[in-house]
Design a protein around this motif. Structure first.
Motif, PDB file in Angstrom:
ATOM      1  N   SER A 443      42.146  84.323  65.804  1.00  0.00           N
ATOM      2  CA  SER A 443      41.533  83.278  65.068  1.00  0.00           C
ATOM      3  C   SER A 443      41.581  82.214  65.606  1.00  0.00           C
ATOM      4  N   ASN A 445      41.158  79.286  64.035  1.00  0.00           N
ATOM      5  CA  ASN A 445      41.647  78.300  63.121  1.00  0.00           C
ATOM      6  C   ASN A 445      43.403  78.211  63.325  1.00  0.00           C
ATOM      7  N   LYS A 448      45.062  78.328  59.778  1.00  0.00           N
ATOM      8  CA  LYS A 448      44.925  79.774  59.309  1.00  0.00           C
ATOM      9  C   LYS A 448      45.781  80.859  59.695  1.00  0.00           C
ATOM     10  N   GLY A 489      44.428  78.900  50.073  1.00  0.00           N
ATOM     11  CA  GLY A 489      44.544  79.683  51.288  1.00  0.00           C
ATOM     12  C   GLY A 489      44.856  81.100  50.866  1.00  0.00           C
ATOM     13  N   LEU A 493      42.208  84.510  52.087  1.00  0.00           N
ATOM     14  CA  LEU A 493      42.425  85.551  52.457  1.00  0.00           C
ATOM     15  C   LEU A 493      42.197  86.667  51.700  1.00  0.00           C
ATOM     16  N   ASP A 497      38.355  86.869  53.244  1.00  0.00           N
ATOM     17  CA  ASP A 497      38.709  87.935  54.599  1.00  0.00           C
ATOM     18  C   ASP A 497      39.287  89.293  54.224  1.00  0.00           C
TER      19      ASP A 497
END
Length: 644
Positions: A443, A445, A448, A489, A493, A497
Motif C-alpha cells: 500500500s 498509503n 492506512k 477506517g 477496510l 477493501d
C-alpha cells in the motif's frame, strides 16, 4: 486462620494490592472463606467487599467463580485484576460462543484464578457441560441481594445459582456479598443458598462521618445552587440529577453561575467522553459531576465530600448506596436529598408504569424477536444491539413503556439486557493472513498500512476464525487516532477493501434471548404484580425516611435490622432537636398545656390563643410530640393525660 496463613494472606495483599493491612472485617471474611465456611459479607458501599473473594482466589489452587449481574463492572474488575498480575477473565453474552468456549477451556486448564460470569450463563448447555471439568474452590456471589424477592434489585436467575452448582456445592467454599440487605433479604439469601449456619460478617450501617440531610423545597434549582456554593470549598462532589435533561441543565447552571467546573454524565454522552469525565473526577481534576444513577458503580474515590440527590431514589437501599459514596475516607462529608411533595406521586406512578401489562410484554417481546429476525424456536448465539427508539416505533408504544418492558423481561430471565456497556469493537478478517500482510507491504498509503498492521497485531490469528472483540478505547489508543477516525477506517477496510467485517457495540443496550423464541410467554399476573408491590412498599419506607422527625441515621440503621441504635447527634433532625431543646422553656410547656386543657386545638387556634408565630407553635409542638406529651390527630393537637 492460623498465624502462618494470615501472614501468607498479608503477603498477597502487599504484593498485589500494595496494602500492608486489611480493612475492618476483611480479615474475618477471608479467614472464614479459607476455612471453607459458608460466608455472608455485609459491608457498606466502598467497604472493600471484592477483596474478600479476590484475595482467597490467589491463595486457592483451584478456580474462583464470581457471579455478577453487572457486565460493565465485571469487565472493569477483570481489567484491574489483570493489571495487578492476577489472571482473570469473564464470560457473558457480549462475546461470541466461540470465545466463551475458548475461555472455559482455558479455565479448565488452570489459566485463571478468577472467572466472572452472569447468572444466566449457568443455565446454558455449554456451561453445564464444562462445569464438571473445572477445578472450583470458591463460588462468590456479588450483589447477593438480587437473590431475594424482597431485594431492591431482584433477579429470578439468581435463585438458580445454588441448583446450577448442586453437583459441587458441598465441596467448595461459598461467599455471598452485598452492601444493602434488610433482615428479610438476608434470611432469603441464606435459605436460597442452603446456608444453614453462615458466618455473617457485617460492618453495620453506621457512617459516623456522614451528616444526613433532607431539604423540602419547591425551588430545587435555587437550593442546589446554594448547597453547592457552600459545599464546593470542601472538595469534590457528586449530584444525582435523575434525568439526562436535569444533568445537562444543572451542570451548565452550576458552571456558569457559580464558576464551579461541572460536567454531566449519562448514557447519551459518547462512551469515551463518559470515561474521561469519570477519570478526571476520580483524579480530582474535575470538582463536580451531575450524573444519572449509572455513575459510581465500582468507582473507588475516597475523598468525595458531598453527594446531593436532585431526584429522590425509590428505595432506601439505592439511596444508602449512592449517598454512601461520600466520605469513604472517614472524613466529614454531606449526603443531601432535595424533596418536594409531588416527587412521591411521580415516583409511585413511575413504578406502576414500569410494570407493563402481560399483553404489552408479549407484544414488545414479539417485536424484539421480529427485529432480530428470530423465528419461533430459534436461539441467539450472542447479544445484539437494539435501538429503543426503533423498537418503540415498531411496537406503537412510547419509548418509556418499551424500555420498561425490556427491563421486566430481563428481571424475569426471559432476555439478558445489558446497559452502560464499555464499548467494544469486534473484527473478523475475511481475507487470508498472507493477503493482508501483502496489502500492508504494497500500500502507498502509509497511514492506512499502519492502521491495518496495528489491527492485525492486536486482534491476531483468532480474528480469522471468528469475530474477536476488544475494548474500543484500547484499540483507539493503539491506533493513535480519534474515535471517529477509527470508525471511518474500519468502514473503508470493510466496504471498499473487503478485508474484514467489524461490529461496534456499547452505545446502545444489548439484548440476548435466554432461551429459544417462544410463541407465547408464560407470564403470571401475580408474579408481575408481586415485585411491583414490593417496590411500592420500599417507596413507602423512603417516604418515611424523608418525613421522619427523628434521627435519620437511626431510621436507616433500623431499616437494615440494627437494634438499640442511638441518635447520631449530627443529622439535620438531631441538630434541629438540639436547637429546639435550647429554645423551649418550662413556661412554653405550661402555656401549651393550659391551651390544650380544654380539648384538641388546631394550629390556627393555638396561634390565636397564645399570640405566637406559626413557626414557634410548630417548633414547640414538634418537641412535645417527640417527648410524648402531645399527640396529633386529624389536624388537631391533644395533651396526653398520662404525662401530666
Amino acid at each position: 486462620m492460623d498465624n502462618e496463613t494470615l501472614e501468607i494472606a498479608r503477603e498477597a495483599l502487599q504484593k498485589h494490592w500494595g496494602f500492608t493491612s486489611f480493612r475492618e472485617g476483611q480479615d474475618a471474611a477471608i479467614k472464614s472463606v479459607l476455612e471453607k465456611k459458608n460466608t455472608m459479607v455485609l459491608f457498606p458501599t466502598g467497604g472493600g467487599k471484592s477483596l474478600c473473594y479476590q484475595l482467597p482466589s490467589v491463595l486457592f489452587e483451584g478456580l474462583t467463580i464470581v457471579i455478577s449481574p453487572l457486565v460493565a463492572l465485571m469487565q472493569d474488575q477483570v481489567h484491574q485484576l489483570n493489571e495487578r498480575g492476577i489472571a482473570a477473565t469473564f464470560v457473558n453474552s457480549t462475546i461470541s460462543s466461540w470465545e466463551v468456549e475458548q475461555r472455559l477451556v482455558n479455565a479448565r486448564n488452570g489459566m485463571y484464578d478468577l472467572l466472572y460470569c452472569a447468572p444466566e450463563r449457568l443455565e446454558t448447555p455449554l456451561w453445564e457441560a464444562e462445569l464438571p471439568r473445572l477445578d472450583v474452590d470458591l463460588i462468590a456471589i456479588d450483589e447477593a441481594h438480587c437473590i431475594s424477592e424482597w431485594g431492591h434489585d431482584f433477579r429470578p436467575s439468581y435463585r438458580q445459582i445454588r441448583p446450577a452448582f448442586e453437583s459441587i456445592a458441598d465441596s467448595v467454599s461459598w461467599i455471598a456479598l452485598t452492601a444493602t440487605a434488610t433482615p428479610e433479604v438476608r434470611a432469603d439469601i441464606a435459605e436460597n443458598l442452603g446456608f444453614t449456619d453462615p458466618e455473617v460478617i457485617s460492618k453495620g450501617f453506621e457512617r459516623p462521618n456522614l451528616k444526613w440531610w433532607v431539604t423540602a423545597t419547591e425551588q430545587k434549582q435555587k437550593k442546589i445552587l446554594n448547597a453547592v456554593k457552600k459545599a464546593a470549598p470542601l472538595g469534590s462532589g457528586l449530584i444525582y440529577g435523575g434525568t439526562r435533561r436535569n444533568c445537562e441543565e444543572l451542570a451548565r447552571k452550576i458552571t456558569n453561575q457559580l464558576g464551579v467546573k461541572t460536567e454531566a454524565y449519562h448514557a447519551g454522552i459518547e462512551s469515551s467522553n463518559r470515561e474521561e469525565v469519570q477519570n478526571r473526577w476520580i483524579a480530582g481534576d474535575l470538582p463536580l459531576v451531575v450524573a444519572t444513577n449509572a455513575f459510581g458503580m465500582g468507582i473507588d474515590k475516597a475523598d468525595c465530600r458531598y453527594v446531593i440527590h436532585y431526584e429522590m431514589p425509590y428505595s432506601l437501599e439505592a439511596y444508602y448506596q449512592q449517598a454512601g459514596r461520600a466520605g469513604r475516607d472517614g472524613l466529614e462529608s454531606f449526603p443531601m436529598l432535595l424533596f418536594k411533595p409531588s416527587d412521591l406521586a411521580i415516583a409511585r406512578q413511575r413504578i406502576k408504569d414500569s410494570y407493563p401489562e402481560k399483553d404489552q410484554l408479549q407484544h414488545v417481546y414479539d417485536v424484539l424477536c421480529d427485529s432480530l429476525n428470530l423465528a419461533v424456536g430459534a436461539e441467539m448465539e450472542k447479544s445484539e444491539e437494539v435501538s429503543i427508539r426503533a423498537l418503540a416505533k415498531r411496537s406503537g408504544y412510547p419509548a418509556r413503556i418499551t424500555q420498561s418492558a425490556l427491563k421486566v423481561l430481563n428481571q424475569l430471565s426471559i432476555i439478558e439486557l445489558i446497559e452502560y456497556l464499555k464499548p467494544r469493537v469486534g473484527i473478523q478478517f475475511v481475507a487470508s493472513q498472507d493477503y493482508i500482510r501483502e496489502q500492508i507491504q504494497v500500500s502507498e498509503n502509509q497511514r492506512k498500512s499502519l492502521f491495518l498492521d496495528t489491527l492485525l497485531r492486536q486482534f491476531g490469528g483468532e480474528a480469522f476464525a471468528a469475530m474477536k472483540y476488544l475494548d474500543f478505547d484500547y484499540i483507539q489508543q493503539k491506533l493513535g487516532v480519534s474515535p471517529n477516525a477509527v470508525k471511518k477506517g474500519l468502514q473503508v477496510l470493510q466496504d471498499h477493501d473487503q478485508l474484514l467485517k467489524f461490529e461496534l457495540n456499547g452505545e446502545q443496550p444489548m439484548v440476548k434471548l435466554v432461551d429459544e423464541r417462544q410463541a407465547k410467554l408464560r407470564l403470571r399476573k401475580e408474579e408481575l404484580e408481586q415485585y411491583r408491590n414490593t417496590l411500592l412498599e420500599k417507596l413507602a419506607y423512603m417516604k418515611g425516611y424523608i418525613q421522619t422527625e427523628n434521627c435519620r441515621e437511626v431510621y436507616i440503621r433500623q431499616y437494615f435490622g440494627e437494634q438499640e441504635v442511638s441518635p447520631c447527634g449530627h443529622c439535620d433532625n438531631c441538630l434541629q432537636k438540639k436547637k429546639e431543646d435550647v429554645q423551649f422553656t418550662n413556661s412554653d410547656l405550661l402555656a401549651i398545656r393550659q391551651a390544650l386543657s380544654g380539648g384538641g386545638k388546631t394550629l390556627g387556634h393555638l396561634c390565636r390563643q397564645l399570640g405566637w408565630s406559626k413557626a414557634r407553635i410548630k417548633r414547640s409542638l414538634s418537641h412535645l410530640i417527640r417527648e410524648e406529651k402531645v399527640r396529633a390527630k386529624t389536624e388537631k393537637y391533644f395533651w396526653v393525660n398520662n404525662n401530666k
